[in-house]
Design a protein around this motif. Structure first.
Motif, PDB file in Angstrom:
ATOM      1  N   VAL A 174       6.416 -61.312 -21.825  1.00 31.14           N
ATOM      2  CA  VAL A 174       5.805 -61.579 -20.723  1.00 31.14           C
ATOM      3  C   VAL A 174       4.013 -60.124 -21.563  1.00 31.14           C
ATOM      4  N   ALA A 175       4.818 -59.115 -22.035  1.00 28.35           N
ATOM      5  CA  ALA A 175       3.855 -57.785 -22.746  1.00 28.35           C
ATOM      6  C   ALA A 175       3.538 -58.613 -24.242  1.00 28.35           C
ATOM      7  N   ALA A 176       3.929 -59.556 -24.634  1.00 29.89           N
ATOM      8  CA  ALA A 176       2.966 -60.061 -26.108  1.00 29.89           C
ATOM      9  C   ALA A 176       2.213 -61.156 -25.443  1.00 29.89           C
ATOM     10  N   SER A 177       2.240 -62.120 -24.196  1.00 31.03           N
ATOM     11  CA  SER A 177       1.039 -62.249 -24.179  1.00 31.03           C
ATOM     12  C   SER A 177       0.327 -62.098 -23.111  1.00 31.03           C
ATOM     13  N   LEU A 178       0.190 -61.027 -23.096  1.00 31.48           N
ATOM     14  CA  LEU A 178      -0.984 -59.788 -21.972  1.00 31.48           C
ATOM     15  C   LEU A 178      -2.359 -60.308 -22.547  1.00 31.48           C
ATOM     16  N   PRO A 179      -2.275 -60.226 -24.065  1.00 27.79           N
ATOM     17  CA  PRO A 179      -3.446 -60.404 -25.200  1.00 27.79           C
ATOM     18  C   PRO A 179      -4.145 -62.066 -24.405  1.00 27.79           C
ATOM     19  N   ILE A 180      -2.881 -63.007 -24.506  1.00 22.34           N
ATOM     20  CA  ILE A 180      -3.530 -64.384 -25.032  1.00 22.34           C
ATOM     21  C   ILE A 180      -3.796 -64.386 -22.822  1.00 22.34           C
ATOM     22  N   ALA A 181      -3.530 -63.980 -22.588  1.00 19.34           N
ATOM     23  CA  ALA A 181      -3.675 -64.306 -20.479  1.00 19.34           C
ATOM     24  C   ALA A 181      -4.880 -63.553 -20.342  1.00 19.34           C
ATOM     25  N   TRP A 182      -5.076 -62.076 -20.692  1.00 16.96           N
ATOM     26  CA  TRP A 182      -6.666 -62.008 -20.953  1.00 16.96           C
ATOM     27  C   TRP A 182      -7.689 -62.376 -21.335  1.00 16.96           C
ATOM     28  N   GLU A 183      -7.504 -63.507 -22.211  1.00 18.10           N
ATOM     29  CA  GLU A 183      -8.556 -63.588 -23.061  1.00 18.10           C
ATOM     30  C   GLU A 183      -8.907 -65.259 -22.200  1.00 18.10           C
ATOM     31  N   PHE A 184      -7.563 -65.576 -22.388  1.00 19.46           N
ATOM     32  CA  PHE A 184      -7.664 -67.368 -21.808  1.00 19.46           C
ATOM     33  C   PHE A 184      -7.972 -67.337 -20.195  1.00 19.46           C
ATOM     34  N   LEU A 185      -6.499 -67.118 -19.746  1.00 21.04           N
ATOM     35  CA  LEU A 185      -6.439 -67.151 -18.233  1.00 21.04           C
ATOM     36  C   LEU A 185      -6.609 -66.464 -17.066  1.00 21.04           C
ATOM     37  N   LEU A 186      -7.364 -65.149 -17.243  1.00 27.04           N
ATOM     38  CA  LEU A 186      -7.776 -64.710 -16.504  1.00 27.04           C
ATOM     39  C   LEU A 186      -9.917 -64.798 -16.723  1.00 27.04           C
ATOM     40  N   HIS A 187      -9.740 -65.189 -14.682  1.00 25.50           N
ATOM     41  CA  HIS A 187     -11.393 -64.992 -14.766  1.00 25.50           C
ATOM     42  C   HIS A 187     -11.663 -63.581 -15.210  1.00 25.50           C
ATOM     43  N   ASP A 188     -13.455 -63.687 -15.101  1.00 25.73           N
ATOM     44  CA  ASP A 188     -14.603 -62.913 -15.361  1.00 25.73           C
ATOM     45  C   ASP A 188     -14.078 -61.590 -14.549  1.00 25.73           C
ATOM     46  N   TYR A 189     -13.776 -62.155 -12.756  1.00 27.09           N
ATOM     47  CA  TYR A 189     -13.252 -61.444 -12.097  1.00 27.09           C
ATOM     48  C   TYR A 189     -12.497 -60.650 -11.866  1.00 27.09           C
ATOM     49  N   GLN A 190     -11.449 -60.990 -12.714  1.00 24.08           N
ATOM     50  CA  GLN A 190     -10.130 -60.332 -12.672  1.00 24.08           C
ATOM     51  C   GLN A 190     -10.249 -59.208 -13.744  1.00 24.08           C
ATOM     52  N   ARG A 191     -10.799 -59.657 -14.975  1.00 31.00           N
ATOM     53  CA  ARG A 191     -10.819 -58.586 -15.826  1.00 31.00           C
ATOM     54  C   ARG A 191     -12.012 -57.551 -15.631  1.00 31.00           C
ATOM     55  N   GLN A 192     -12.521 -57.925 -14.732  1.00 31.81           N
ATOM     56  CA  GLN A 192     -13.325 -57.031 -14.552  1.00 31.81           C
ATOM     57  C   GLN A 192     -13.061 -55.685 -13.485  1.00 31.81           C
ATOM     58  N   ARG A 193     -12.009 -56.440 -13.006  1.00 37.44           N
ATOM     59  CA  ARG A 193     -11.048 -55.418 -11.541  1.00 37.44           C
ATOM     60  C   ARG A 193      -9.489 -54.363 -12.705  1.00 37.44           C
ATOM     61  N   VAL A 194      -9.528 -55.109 -13.803  1.00 38.42           N
ATOM     62  CA  VAL A 194      -8.764 -54.122 -13.997  1.00 38.42           C
ATOM     63  C   VAL A 194      -9.688 -53.173 -14.938  1.00 38.42           C
ATOM     64  N   LEU A 195     -10.649 -53.785 -15.574  1.00 39.48           N
ATOM     65  CA  LEU A 195     -11.680 -52.978 -16.238  1.00 39.48           C
ATOM     66  C   LEU A 195     -12.405 -51.154 -15.284  1.00 39.48           C
ATOM     67  N   THR A 196     -12.385 -51.622 -14.007  1.00 42.86           N
ATOM     68  CA  THR A 196     -12.890 -50.553 -12.601  1.00 42.86           C
ATOM     69  C   THR A 196     -11.757 -49.951 -12.679  1.00 42.86           C
ATOM     70  N   MET A 197     -10.376 -50.234 -12.958  1.00 43.02           N
ATOM     71  CA  MET A 197      -9.206 -49.382 -12.882  1.00 43.02           C
ATOM     72  C   MET A 197      -9.486 -48.425 -13.184  1.00 43.02           C
ATOM     73  N   ILE A 198      -9.161 -48.994 -14.830  1.00 38.35           N
ATOM     74  CA  ILE A 198     -10.010 -47.414 -15.931  1.00 38.35           C
ATOM     75  C   ILE A 198     -10.343 -46.801 -15.691  1.00 38.35           C
ATOM     76  N   ASP A 199     -12.234 -47.579 -15.381  1.00 37.62           N
ATOM     77  CA  ASP A 199     -12.961 -46.480 -15.436  1.00 37.62           C
ATOM     78  C   ASP A 199     -13.756 -47.096 -14.008  1.00 37.62           C
ATOM     79  N   PRO A 200     -13.537 -46.362 -13.033  1.00 41.07           N
ATOM     80  CA  PRO A 200     -14.692 -46.583 -11.970  1.00 41.07           C
ATOM     81  C   PRO A 200     -15.816 -46.528 -11.667  1.00 41.07           C
ATOM     82  N   SER A 201     -16.455 -45.145 -12.683  1.00 41.47           N
ATOM     83  CA  SER A 201     -17.793 -44.576 -12.239  1.00 41.47           C
ATOM     84  C   SER A 201     -18.210 -45.280 -12.876  1.00 41.47           C
TER      85      SER A 201
END
Length: 366
Positions: free
Chosen positions: A189-216
């Motif tokens: 699962v850990a090794a497949s995270l880059p693939i999931a980030w690029e091809f499986l997650l929707h734009d809004y889901q990637r945005q949620r992760v980025l928002t968690m890292i830096d909501p400001s």
């Protein structure tokens, strides 16, 4: 005499300590919903009505013998898969997600059914193979878990898919899945995270992760929820501002205050001490639930009950994590506290199953 007899028949399968703990949590829920809604009596009455329905369903489920649950495991699972297929083919699209199925008289969200159907199916399958349980049986169980997950991820519904994945994973782990397989799976699962980030997650889901890292980065847009939530959590201090006196809530800074972000309301009004008491209450419910699960007379009962209780823990952990800003926002309510009938019904039906398994000591082998 007859009245006492029927009361014993009706209430005898409930576990008094667990019922008292659940009732305490529901009382807190009523107080918070009333405060978060700005003293809206109609909303509180609707919430109380949801409680009544869910508690009735819990009582009814506690009366159902585990062997009956085993008989329904496969049909309910198959029905859920058919409904998920129906959603994929002809489901209603709401806010860009295809999660609802219109049956004419009402709309249903089949993924909610799978929160109980998946662990019930996996528990039944491993129970039926317990005499010769081997690696191939866990492989089949994993496939049974992945099938509904694939439908739900496609909708997309990340929050529900994570909860269902957790419930299934708990069954596999408690069923005796090898640690080597678990570690290998985690590495995969850990090794497949880059693939999931690029091809499986929707734009809004990637945005949620980025928002968690830096909501400001977008304080008035995607980061607004988290910023206002963490302000509310921190402003409560040690003892809180008092019930009905949370400024973030009552000045309408905090979005979705009675649903997904109700923990922020609690934190602001009752502070760190209140949070510790709430965590203690959740811990007591989980501890009592696991006690009942471990005393179940069958593998099916132990796996199903423990999975339900641990999934309840996952609900609480994910919600508190996202409200506190340490996890992405995934739309998971605080169990038995947030406003919402479907979530409350699912959770209390689950605890009804836990009490049924614990109180019906004799299980017919299938």
């Amino acid at each position: 005499m007859n009245v006492k007899y029927w009361l014993r028949r009706l209430l005898g399968h409930l576990d008094p300590p667990l019922v008292v703990l659940l009732a305490m949590l529901l009382l807190i829920s009523g107080l918070l919903v009333y405060s978060a809604s700005g003293g809206n009596t109609d909303r509180l009455l609707g919430h109380v009505a949801n409680m009544a329905v869910a508690l009735t369903a819990m009582l009814a489920m506690s009366l159902v013998p585990p062997q009956r649950l085993m008989q329904f495991a496969v049909p309910i699972y198959v029905l859920g898969i058919i409904l998920l297929l129906g959603v994929a083919v002809a489901g209603d699209v709401v806010n860009g997600a295809r999660r609802w199925l219109n049956l004419g008289v009402t709309r249903i969200q089949p993924s909610e059914l799978m929160r109980l159907a998946v662990p019930m199916m996996l528990a039944w399958y491993l129970h039926s193979r317990q005499e010769t349980l081997a690696g191939r049986d866990f492989a089949v169980a994993a496939v049974l878990l992945v099938i509904p997950l694939a439908f739900i991820v496609k909708q997309p519904d990340l929050g529900t898919s994570l909860l269902i994945a957790a419930s299934g994973a708990y069954v596999l782990f408690l069923g005796g899945l090898s640690w080597r397989v678990i570690v290998a799976g985690l590495v995969l699962v850990a090794a497949s995270l880059p693939i999931a980030w690029e091809f499986l997650l929707h734009d809004y889901q990637r945005q949620r992760v980025l928002t968690m890292i830096d909501p400001s980065a977008d304080p008035l847009g995607t980061g607004y929820h988290i910023i206002q939530s963490t302000i509310a959590v921190g402003s409560g201090g040690i003892a809180g501002k008092g019930w009905l006196h949370g400024t973030q809530t009552h000045l309408d800074f905090l979005p979705e205050s009675s649903t997904d972000f109700i923990f922020a309301v609690f934190s602001e009004e009752f502070g760190l001490l209140g949070n510790l008491l709430l965590l203690l209450l959740y811990s007591a419910i989980i501890w009592r639930g696991l006690q009942l699960a471990m005393n179940a007379p069958s593998l099916f009962g132990r796996l199903l009950s423990a999975s339900i209780v641990l999934t309840f823990f996952t609900y609480a952990f994910v919600n508190m994590g996202m409200v506190s800003g340490i996890l992405p926002v995934v739309g998971v309510p605080l169990p038995l506290v947030s406003y919402g009938g479907t979530s409350m019904l699912t959770v209390l039906v689950g605890f009804g199953i836990v009490m049924s398994v614990a109180s019906h000591k004799k299980l017919v082998k299938t």
